[in-house]
Design an enzyme around this catalytic site. Structure first.
Site, PDB file in Angstrom:
ATOM      1  N   LYS A  33       0.853  -1.193   0.000  1.00 13.17           N
ATOM      2  CA  LYS A  33       0.000   0.000   0.000  1.00 13.17           C
ATOM      3  C   LYS A  33       0.881   1.233   0.000  1.00 13.17           C
ATOM      4  O   LYS A  33       1.854   1.306   0.752  1.00 13.17           O
ATOM      5  CB  LYS A  33      -0.822  -0.037   1.308  1.00 13.17           C
ATOM      6  CG  LYS A  33      -1.803   1.069   1.454  1.00 13.17           C
ATOM      7  CD  LYS A  33      -3.135   0.671   0.869  1.00 13.17           C
ATOM      8  CE  LYS A  33      -4.071   1.830   0.684  1.00 13.17           C
ATOM      9  NZ  LYS A  33      -3.774   2.676  -0.474  1.00 13.17           N
ATOM     10  N   LYS A  66       5.356   2.423  -2.871  1.00  7.42           N
ATOM     11  CA  LYS A  66       5.274   3.831  -3.274  1.00  7.42           C
ATOM     12  C   LYS A  66       5.473   3.910  -4.775  1.00  7.42           C
ATOM     13  O   LYS A  66       6.115   3.034  -5.383  1.00  7.42           O
ATOM     14  CB  LYS A  66       6.360   4.659  -2.581  1.00  7.42           C
ATOM     15  CG  LYS A  66       5.977   6.109  -2.389  1.00  7.42           C
ATOM     16  CD  LYS A  66       5.005   6.264  -1.236  1.00  7.42           C
ATOM     17  CE  LYS A  66       4.619   7.688  -0.990  1.00  7.42           C
ATOM     18  NZ  LYS A  66       3.791   7.818   0.222  1.00  7.42           N
ATOM     19  N   THR A  87      -4.804  12.284   7.582  1.00 12.71           N
ATOM     20  CA  THR A  87      -3.416  12.336   8.047  1.00 12.71           C
ATOM     21  C   THR A  87      -3.263  13.414   9.123  1.00 12.71           C
ATOM     22  O   THR A  87      -2.633  13.184  10.167  1.00 12.71           O
ATOM     23  CB  THR A  87      -2.470  12.574   6.859  1.00 12.71           C
ATOM     24  OG1 THR A  87      -2.709  11.548   5.893  1.00 12.71           O
ATOM     25  CG2 THR A  87      -1.008  12.533   7.281  1.00 12.71           C
ATOM     26  N   ASN A 106      -2.436  19.925   2.068  1.00 14.81           N
ATOM     27  CA  ASN A 106      -3.540  19.089   2.533  1.00 14.81           C
ATOM     28  C   ASN A 106      -3.356  18.719   4.012  1.00 14.81           C
ATOM     29  O   ASN A 106      -4.219  18.968   4.854  1.00 14.81           O
ATOM     30  CB  ASN A 106      -3.597  17.845   1.609  1.00 14.81           C
ATOM     31  CG  ASN A 106      -4.544  16.779   2.118  1.00 14.81           C
ATOM     32  OD1 ASN A 106      -5.414  17.056   2.939  1.00 14.81           O
ATOM     33  ND2 ASN A 106      -4.377  15.565   1.639  1.00 14.81           N
ATOM     34  N   SER A 122      -7.208   4.832   4.656  1.00 16.12           N
ATOM     35  CA  SER A 122      -7.185   4.145   3.356  1.00 16.12           C
ATOM     36  C   SER A 122      -7.530   2.660   3.537  1.00 16.12           C
ATOM     37  O   SER A 122      -8.211   2.062   2.701  1.00 16.12           O
ATOM     38  CB  SER A 122      -5.796   4.244   2.720  1.00 16.12           C
ATOM     39  OG  SER A 122      -5.656   5.472   2.065  1.00 16.12           O
TER      40      SER A 122
HETATM   41  P1  NAD Z   1       0.551  18.926  -0.479  1.00 13.53           P
HETATM   42  O1  NAD Z   1       1.189  18.992  -1.821  1.00 13.53           O
HETATM   43  O2  NAD Z   1      -0.926  19.152  -0.346  1.00 13.53           O
HETATM   44  O3  NAD Z   1       1.242  19.986   0.524  1.00 13.53           O
HETATM   45  C1  NAD Z   1       2.616  20.189   0.647  1.00 13.53           C
HETATM   46  C2  NAD Z   1       2.816  21.616   1.145  1.00 13.53           C
HETATM   47  O4  NAD Z   1       4.201  21.823   1.392  1.00 13.53           O
HETATM   48  C3  NAD Z   1       2.368  22.678   0.128  1.00 13.53           C
HETATM   49  O5  NAD Z   1       1.662  23.707   0.780  1.00 13.53           O
HETATM   50  C4  NAD Z   1       3.701  23.218  -0.401  1.00 13.53           C
HETATM   51  O6  NAD Z   1       3.601  24.581  -0.806  1.00 13.53           O
HETATM   52  C5  NAD Z   1       4.570  23.065   0.830  1.00 13.53           C
HETATM   53  N1  NAD Z   1       5.998  23.056   0.504  1.00 13.53           N
HETATM   54  C6  NAD Z   1       6.637  22.382  -0.476  1.00 13.53           C
HETATM   55  N2  NAD Z   1       7.947  22.690  -0.472  1.00 13.53           N
HETATM   56  C7  NAD Z   1       8.114  23.568   0.544  1.00 13.53           C
HETATM   57  C8  NAD Z   1       9.236  24.266   1.056  1.00 13.53           C
HETATM   58  N3  NAD Z   1      10.436  24.111   0.520  1.00 13.53           N
HETATM   59  N4  NAD Z   1       9.055  25.098   2.111  1.00 13.53           N
HETATM   60  C9  NAD Z   1       7.824  25.251   2.656  1.00 13.53           C
HETATM   61  N5  NAD Z   1       6.733  24.627   2.220  1.00 13.53           N
HETATM   62  C10 NAD Z   1       6.883  23.800   1.168  1.00 13.53           C
HETATM   63  O7  NAD Z   1       0.987  17.524   0.119  1.00 13.53           O
HETATM   64  P2  NAD Z   1       0.370  16.783   1.387  1.00 13.53           P
HETATM   65  O8  NAD Z   1      -0.561  15.729   0.915  1.00 13.53           O
HETATM   66  O9  NAD Z   1      -0.089  17.775   2.381  1.00 13.53           O
HETATM   67  O10 NAD Z   1       1.677  16.027   1.929  1.00 13.53           O
HETATM   68  C11 NAD Z   1       2.651  16.696   2.710  1.00 13.53           C
HETATM   69  C12 NAD Z   1       3.615  15.682   3.275  1.00 13.53           C
HETATM   70  O11 NAD Z   1       2.900  14.736   4.055  1.00 13.53           O
HETATM   71  C13 NAD Z   1       4.406  14.861   2.237  1.00 13.53           C
HETATM   72  O12 NAD Z   1       5.682  14.603   2.758  1.00 13.53           O
HETATM   73  C14 NAD Z   1       3.617  13.574   2.155  1.00 13.53           C
HETATM   74  O13 NAD Z   1       4.429  12.483   1.711  1.00 13.53           O
HETATM   75  C15 NAD Z   1       3.222  13.418   3.602  1.00 13.53           C
HETATM   76  N6  NAD Z   1       2.054  12.573   3.794  1.00 13.53           N
HETATM   77  C16 NAD Z   1       0.880  12.850   3.207  1.00 13.53           C
HETATM   78  C17 NAD Z   1      -0.207  12.019   3.428  1.00 13.53           C
HETATM   79  C18 NAD Z   1      -1.559  12.346   2.861  1.00 13.53           C
HETATM   80  O14 NAD Z   1      -2.523  11.690   3.247  1.00 13.53           O
HETATM   81  N7  NAD Z   1      -1.686  13.342   2.016  1.00 13.53           N
HETATM   82  C19 NAD Z   1      -0.073  10.878   4.221  1.00 13.53           C
HETATM   83  C20 NAD Z   1       1.163  10.612   4.825  1.00 13.53           C
HETATM   84  C21 NAD Z   1       2.234  11.475   4.594  1.00 13.53           C
END
Ligand code: NAD
Length: 437
Positions: free
Chosen positions: A78, A114, A198, A229, A360
């Site tokens: 997953k 992944k 999350t 998000n 999920s």
């Molecule tokens: P997303 O794309 O919605 O948000 C990422 C945010 O980080 C954006 O606002 C972006 O502008 C910001 N960002 C990117 N580079 C940056 C920088 N250099 N400085 C400051 N801000 C920066 O993604 P997401 O779904 O919110 O995921 C964020 C993290 O959480 C990732 O590492 C992802 O792998 C992890 N994650 C997400 C989920 C999920 O359910 N979406 C689950 C587990 C882990």
């Protein structure tokens, strides 16, 4: 390239080796059987593909793409699929290793995987994104399946991307199969609460750990690095619980206010202008970059952007008492060592952001059972799972006298070890090798 030093504070410069160094350290800590590291030291299978896209202007674009199924000893694999210009195979391997440990830690019957496409999604039209999602499924259809490998959203992919992928998969196999992909829209078999799962799970873990972290919500000033998000959902839960958000930033900038920022106004600025840095009012300072938040004046730092945000070059600047990793791998081993020496608590990613994969799992279950879970059932079951996992990590940290990250890896590794050893080939004497006590 280092293979074992990373966990002691040296960075190998390779995300996968750094990730695996933490597994080695946990194995040493619990005295794991040596066979376990042999099984887990490399992905079970990885496929690299050249994904072709016919662009709106008629030209052909080619993108490198990957799917890595790291380990399926605990169940079908997953993990999300990201569209990002910095993606590469080693990153995908590290992310799939983390997924393996995350699922084991929260005790759901999944292994880790992944996927990624090395593309800047901002350069694509909606129609091109849709064709790219279809092309990804074409390239990896032999890897995925509801009992084999189940993709989900990740950075720059969302419910709509998952709808396109599920639709293409259904077309290819000739029947609908909603359980092949999670994070879908509700109308296509998605589950209520997945979008904020999350952030919600991260908040539940924080809530279960406030005592260990020495935080009281009403006296805790928080900065959120990465307001996407996950970061925005966390902001809403923190705000509702009485924490004071004093800084928030994304890739376009940041805002700071020691009097406090409302989650609503931050979300509105993000939605309307694409960045929280657009929030303008008296008492709010705007910054052109989010990096000052890492050393910002706060008690709790939420990391919710990408990997390697705290490293040897800035870990000394962190002023927060505690850091919670909602992003995957946001602290390098070197940065981690510095924070540890300075007595900063770190709530590790494999625990803090496991809420997403847990919900999920509920989505996959409801699709398999042809049922629809209610919002209440999702929230209550998530709370039980996240609080149980947080308690096990807290207890293990006390039992082994180690930081939370090492304790989280130890909990997950014990579970993986039990499964690996239960099925291990018997020796020439007819003995079964034993798992660690
Ligand atoms: P997303 O794309 O919605 O948000 C990422 C945010 O980080 C954006 O606002 C972006 O502008 C910001 N960002 C990117 N580079 C940056 C920088 N250099 N400085 C400051 N801000 C920066 O993604 P997401 O779904 O919110 O995921 C964020 C993290 O959480 C990732 O590492 C992802 O792998 C992890 N994650 C997400 C989920 C999920 O359910 N979406 C689950 C587990 C882990």
């Amino acid at each position: 390239m280092s293979t074992g030093g990373g966990a002691r504070g040296e960075t190998s410069g390779d995300l996968f080796e750094d990730a695996f160094a933490r597994v080695r350290q946990a194995a040493e800590c619990i005295g794991a059987h040596p066979d376990v590291l042999k099984v887990l030291h490399y992905p079970k299978e990885t496929l690299a593909a050249n994904v072709l896209l016919r662009c709106d202007d008629g030209s052909l674009a080619a993108y490198k793409a990957w799917r890595c199924r790291y380990s399926d000893v605990l169940g079908p694999t997953k993990g999300g699929v990201r569209f990002h210009p910095g993606s590469n195979l080693r990153e995908v391997m590290a992310l799939s290793l983390w997924m393996t440990f995350k699922c084991a830690l929260v005790d759901i019957p999944f292994g880790g995987a992944k996927g990624a496409v090395c593309v800047d999604p901002r350069t694509l039209s909606d129609a091109e994104r849709q064709r790219l999602a279809h092309a990804w499924v074409h390239a990896f259809v032999r890897m995925i399946g509801p009992d084999r490998d189940i993709p989900a959203p990740d950075v720059s992919t969302d419910a709509r991307t998952m709808a396109w992928m599920a639709d293409e998969y259904a077309r290819m196999i000739g029947r609908p199969e909603p359980a092949v992909i999670t994070g879908k829209p509700l109308a296509l078999g998605g589950i209520p609460g997945r979008e904020e799962a999350t952030g919600r799970g991260g908040f539940m873990v924080l809530d279960a750990m406030v005592q260990r972290l020495g935080l009281a919500p009403e006296d805790t000033r928080v900065m959120i690095y990465g307001f996407g998000n996950v970061g925005s959902a966390m902001a809403r839960f923190l705000d509702q619980a009485g924490y004071r958000i004093v800084g928030a930033g994304d890739s376009s900038g940041a805002v700071i206010s020691q009097e406090g920022l409302g989650a609503d106004e931050l979300c509105q600025a993000k939605q309307k202008h694409g960045t929280v840095a657009a929030l303008e009012r008296e008492g709010v300072r705007q910054l052109r970059s989010a990096s000052p938040l890492i050393g910002g004046d706060c008690d709790l730092l939420v990391l919710a952007a990408l990997q390697n945000e705290i490293h040897a070059g800035n870990a000394d600047q962190v002023r927060a008492k505690a850091v919670i990793e909602l992003a995957n791998g946001p602290i390098t081993p070197e940065g981690d060592g510095i924070l540890q020496r300075r007595g900063v608590h770190v709530v590790p990613d494999i625990l803090a952001n496991a809420g997403g994969v847990t919900v999920s799992y509920f989505e996959w279950l409801q699709n398999r059972e042809r049922q629809a879970w209610t919002r209440q059932r999702v929230d209550e079951t998530l709370k039980r799972i996240m609080r149980d996992a947080a308690r096990r990590v807290d207890d293990t940290a006390t039992e082994l006298g180690v930081p939370l990250r090492q304790a989280a890896y130890a909990v997950a590794l014990r579970r993986l070890e039990a499964a690996i050893m239960a099925a291990a080939p018997v020796t020439g004497n007819g003995d079964s090798p034993q798992a660690s006590p």
